[in-house]
Design an enzyme around this catalytic site. Structure first.
Site, short mmCIF file in Angstrom:
data_model
loop_
_atom_site.label_atom_id
_atom_site.label_comp_id
_atom_site.label_asym_id
_atom_site.label_seq_id
_atom_site.Cartn_x
_atom_site.Cartn_y
_atom_site.Cartn_z
N LYS A 483 -33.65 10.50 -25.71
CA LYS A 483 -33.02 10.01 -26.93
C LYS A 483 -32.44 11.18 -27.72
CE LYS A 483 -37.49 10.29 -29.11
NZ LYS A 483 -38.76 9.60 -29.21
N TYR A 709 -23.64 35.29 -50.82
CA TYR A 709 -23.41 34.43 -51.99
C TYR A 709 -24.52 34.55 -53.02
CZ TYR A 709 -19.76 31.74 -49.57
OH TYR A 709 -18.63 31.34 -48.94
N MET A 758 -22.24 28.96 -44.51
CA MET A 758 -21.94 27.81 -43.66
C MET A 758 -21.84 28.23 -42.19
SD MET A 758 -18.74 25.14 -43.74
CE MET A 758 -19.05 24.47 -45.35
C1 LIG Z 1 -39.84 10.04 -28.65
C2 LIG Z 1 -40.82 9.16 -28.05
C3 LIG Z 1 -41.72 9.63 -27.08
C4 LIG Z 1 -41.83 11.06 -26.67
O1 LIG Z 1 -42.60 11.76 -27.61
P1 LIG Z 1 -42.99 13.28 -27.39
O2 LIG Z 1 -43.94 13.58 -28.47
O3 LIG Z 1 -41.73 14.05 -27.54
O4 LIG Z 1 -43.56 13.38 -26.05
C5 LIG Z 1 -42.54 8.71 -26.46
N1 LIG Z 1 -42.51 7.41 -26.80
C6 LIG Z 1 -41.68 6.93 -27.76
C7 LIG Z 1 -41.73 5.49 -28.07
C8 LIG Z 1 -40.83 7.79 -28.43
O5 LIG Z 1 -40.02 7.32 -29.37
#
Ligand SMILES: *Cc1c(COP(=O)(O)O)cnc(C)c1O
Length: 814
Positions: A483, A709, A758
């Protein structure tokens, strides 16, 4: 090698089914990397973890007609089978027989580190004088060594092979197949594999390779090794090398004083070796090469000349995005036939519709006719749309290549010709011998040259996955969470690599992410955790599998299935709420859910939940409670369904701390990157990401001057300030300016000073001897991703997903 199918069966007393007259010149064990099916047999190797027979179908689809396997698979037409008792034993037996047919001088190299470098260096030193065969890459295992030996043929005068073991008892098997005349033992590391009790056992195992050797050349710096070899093999010709002065070959002056050449003592003789690189590993490897070359009869002058022309052994295949939507694969491994085959295998994995090859002269040994004949043969088995040849040898074979072919005398002529500018949306493989400076072509083709990169090491990801897999039962499936652009590392590049390595499932957050993967050729099952209402349509169109966490989603999704007229039961994933209080069905809803599921047009592919505090010991009670609820509620659901969906609850920390509750699958995320909540596991993981840039400018600034800055920082004394081209638009939080955060330059840390801008920030480098253009590490090992996250007062997850898309991602594969 060249055997008929009948010979192969007879030699190993195996059963032949089909045509006994087929030629076999290549045996391949990996259906993914078949570079040609002509005269090739596929061997299904079964290991404890995996059955190679699963891939027979894939090999046949690629045109393979000969299969070597422990079982015959039904339903395949027109295949010749060699049915063997044990496929690994078959290839070992064959290799032993094969070696016995030839009369060549053999060198066998073992040790914990340095085998591949020593082998490549010896090869580079010997091939101009002897027809030499060697193990490809680091093929040295129970399977790799036999495959390497099968490359020997009648023209070879010398064979150099690596021999590696990972468990007790393996060396005896390998020594039986391959007893080298000259045995070489490189460094034995203290970080020995956990399969050996201690260093002594490891050493005793490794030196079994030398049982029948006449000469043993060994690194004598380690007392244990030194004593063991002298004790066990006292009647053989023993030659020790190393940095300790007791060795037969050593260095007598101070290697750190680079103003002097190295003074090498070889028994009672001395000679000088000018060498620039003088780290201990390089020195030891060079001494080893001296020892072996002396055995081959070279004099000191010849040896010095040979060592001076050695090149560093790099084995990196680098893929970068090019201009005009091209993908450039730059293979900087030495150019020889083996590495060319490996490169061809590698590009197959990309499945690009059009490929262009840029290939230079192969500066290798003798017999150009035969060499280029082979090159033409294996190249024509590929499907290149264009072939660009560079160098005055290879261009003579222009007409033999089956493709649109162009020739150039050197790289500059090619760049000036504008041919490159006409290539669009293709994969371009760059394969060149060093002296051609093929990097120039890469620079020319590369998309906006950017000094700031996020480098992702795909092999490290695979290694980290395997470290976690080792905590699980072999049959437990694994879902990789890709993801959010694979935690910021990249979209399909990571998914494609994982799919190639047989990941069971991929997990994304949104449908769009899954669609992106599908459009880039990902076929593995993909679970979508946030199936938004407007996305059901594309979820179905792209064969993605939604997480269903409420009745509302279940109803809307099944309506959509009906509307689209989907007949077969559609795979969905049921999320149970067990304590995270985010999404999921609650206990009281399960009866109704079971009833609904029975009558709807869906199939529950999996039932899962998510742990909220698996990473810290204080969370143990709560986690066990979550697991208990999950077990009870999923049991309930399953008993109502009358079939068994996959169950899963563990994320990375869960795998590490609660592997007893792995159920049927686990979901790995941050662990792939090399992060762990267990100190013990963390030590085994490899950092997979490095964020790097280079110094744009260095200025000397007087004491009391302000930097950047708002003039928030003032120098305490006169100092050097380095400006680097990354800022908050690249994902560096503004809060780490003014000495909160540090960056690494030449392995030392220096503070960020002034406000982060930036696109830039300033570093106080004091009196460090850095130059403009030098590399700056935002994070990889020093500072590590965790340290950097601490500066930012957040966790690695947020750091990685905040790195903006304008930072170029580069993927490295070994
Ligand atoms: C992101 C996620 C994981 C993985 O988690 P990690 O801590 O990165 O291993 C597993 N299950 C679900 C539902 C997630 O959203």
């Amino acid at each position: 090698m060249n055997y008929t199918t009948k010979q192969l069966a007879d030699l190993t007393k195996s059963q032949l089914i089909g045509n006994g007259g087929l030629q076999v010149t290549t045996i391949s064990f990996d259906s993914r990397t078949l570079y040609s099916s002509a005269d090739t047999a596929f061997i299904a190797i079964n290991t404890q973890k995996n059955s190679g027979e699963k891939y027979i179908q894939a090999a046949v689809e690629k045109g393979i007609k000969i299969i070597i396997s422990e079982h015959q698979v039904a339903g395949l037409q027109d295949i010749t089978w060699i049915i063997v008792e044990n496929s690994l034993k078959f290839i070992q037996q064959l290799a032993k027989h094969h070696l016995s047919l030839f009369n060549l001088k053999t060198v066998g190299i073992t040790g914990s580190n340095g085998k591949t470098i020593v082998k490549e260096w010896l090869y580079q030193s010997l091939f101009t004088d002897f027809n030499t065969v060697k193990s490809p890459k680091s093929f040295n295992s129970q399977l790799g060594l036999p495959l390497s030996l099968l490359k020997i043929d009648g023209i070879h005068e010398v064979g150099i092979f690596e021999v590696g073991i990972s468990k007790p008892c393996e060396m005896e098997i390998l020594e039986d197949i391959f007893p080298p005349q000259i045995g070489v033992l490189t460094h034995i590391g203290s970080a020995h594999s956990s399969n050996f009790v201690d260093e002594e056992e490891l050493t005793e195992e490794k030196i079994k390779l030398f049982k029948h050797s006449e000469t043993i050349i060994f690194n004598g710096d380690n007392d244990l090794v030194y004593n063991k070899i002298n004790e066990i093999y006292s009647c053989k010709n023993l030659i020790s090398y190393g940095l300790k002065h007791r060795n037969d070959i050593t260095i007598t002056n101070d290697p750190n004083d680079k103003s002097e050449p190295l003074q090498i003592r070889y028994f009672n003789d001395e000679f000088q070796l000018p060498a620039q690189q003088r780290d201990e590993a390089t020195l030891r490897n060079a001494l080893c090469v001296v020892a072996v070359l002396k055995e081959f009869g070279f004099n000191f002058k010849q040896i010095v000349d040979k060592i001076n022309t050695l090149k560093s052994v790099e084995m990196r295949l680098e893929s970068v995005n090019g201009l005009r939507n091209n993908l450039i694969i730059n293979d900087s491994f030495n150019l020889d036939l083996d590495s060319l085959k490996i490169a061809y295998q590698f590009i197959k994995e990309y499945n690009k519709p059009k490929n262009t090859l840029i290939l230079t002269d192969i500066v290798e040994g003798k017999n150009a006719e035969q060499l280029y004949g082979e090159v033409v043969k294996i190249t024509n088995q590929q499907d290149f749309s264009k072939i660009i040849l560079i160098g005055d040898e290879i261009i003579n074979y222009q007409n033999d290549f089956k493709a649109e072919t162009y020739t150039f005398n050197n790289v500059n002529e090619l760049i000036d010709s504008h041919i490159l500018n006409q290539i669009e949306s293709e994969l371009i493989l760059l394969k060149g011998a060093r002296k051609f400076e093929i990097e120039k072509i890469k620079n020319h083709l590369e998309l906006q040259k950017h000094d700031t990169v996020l480098e992702v090491n795909l092999n490290a990801i695979l290694h980290n996955i395997n470290v976690h897999k080792a905590l699980l039962k072999p049959e437990t499936k694994m879902m990789a969470m890709v993801k959010a652009y694979s935690y910021g590392l990249g979209g399909y590049e990571i998914a494609e690599f994982l799919q190639h390595h047989h990941i069971d499932y991929l997990g994304v957050a949104y449908a769009d992410e899954g669609v992106d993967l599908r459009k880039n050729g990902i076929t593995a099952p993909i679970m979508v955790m946030n199936p938004e209402q407007h996305s059901y349509n594309i979820i179905i169109d792209y064969n993605l599998e939604p997480e269903i966490y409420s009745f509302r989603v279940l109803e809307l999704f099944t309506q959509q299935l009906a509307q689209k007229g989907i007949q077969e039961k559609y795979p969905i994933h049921i999320k149970l709420e067990t304590g995270m209080h985010r999404l999921g069905f609650k206990e009281g809803e399960l009866n109704e859910l079971t009833e609904k599921l029975k009558h709807l047009n869906v199939k529950v592919a999996s039932i899962f939940s998510h742990l909220s505090i698996a990473d810290v010991p204080e969370g143990k009670d709560y986690t066990l409670e979550q697991i208990e609820i999950f077990k009870k509620n999923s049991d309930n659901l399953i008993s109502g369904l009358h079939y068994k969906p996959i169950r899963h609850i563990l994320n990375t920390s869960g795998i590490v701390h609660y592997s007893d509750y792995q159920f049927d699958m686990v979901r790995i995320g941050i662990g792939m990157v090399g992060i762990s909540s267990s100190e013990k596991i963390k030590k085994q993981l490899q950092g997979a990401v490095s964020f790097k840039t280079v110094i744009s400018q260095i200025s000397t600034v007087n004491a009391g001057e302000s930097i950047g800055y708002n003039r928030n920082y003032r120098t305490k004394n006169s100092t050097q300030i380095a400006t680097i081209p990354v800022g908050y638009a690249d994902g560096i939080p503004r809060l780490i300016g003014n000495e909160v955060g540090k960056v690494g330059i030449a392995k030392k840390l220096f503070p960020i000073v002034g406000n982060v801008c930036m696109d830039m920030m300033m570093i106080n480098i004091g009196d460090a001897a850095a130059k403009e253009g030098d590399e700056v590490v935002i994070f990889n090992s020093n500072p590590s991703l965790e340290e950097f996250s601490n500066y930012c007062k957040t966790i690695p997850y947020e750091v990685l997903t905040s790195i903006s898309r304008r930072v170029k991602r580069i993927y490295i594969k070994n």
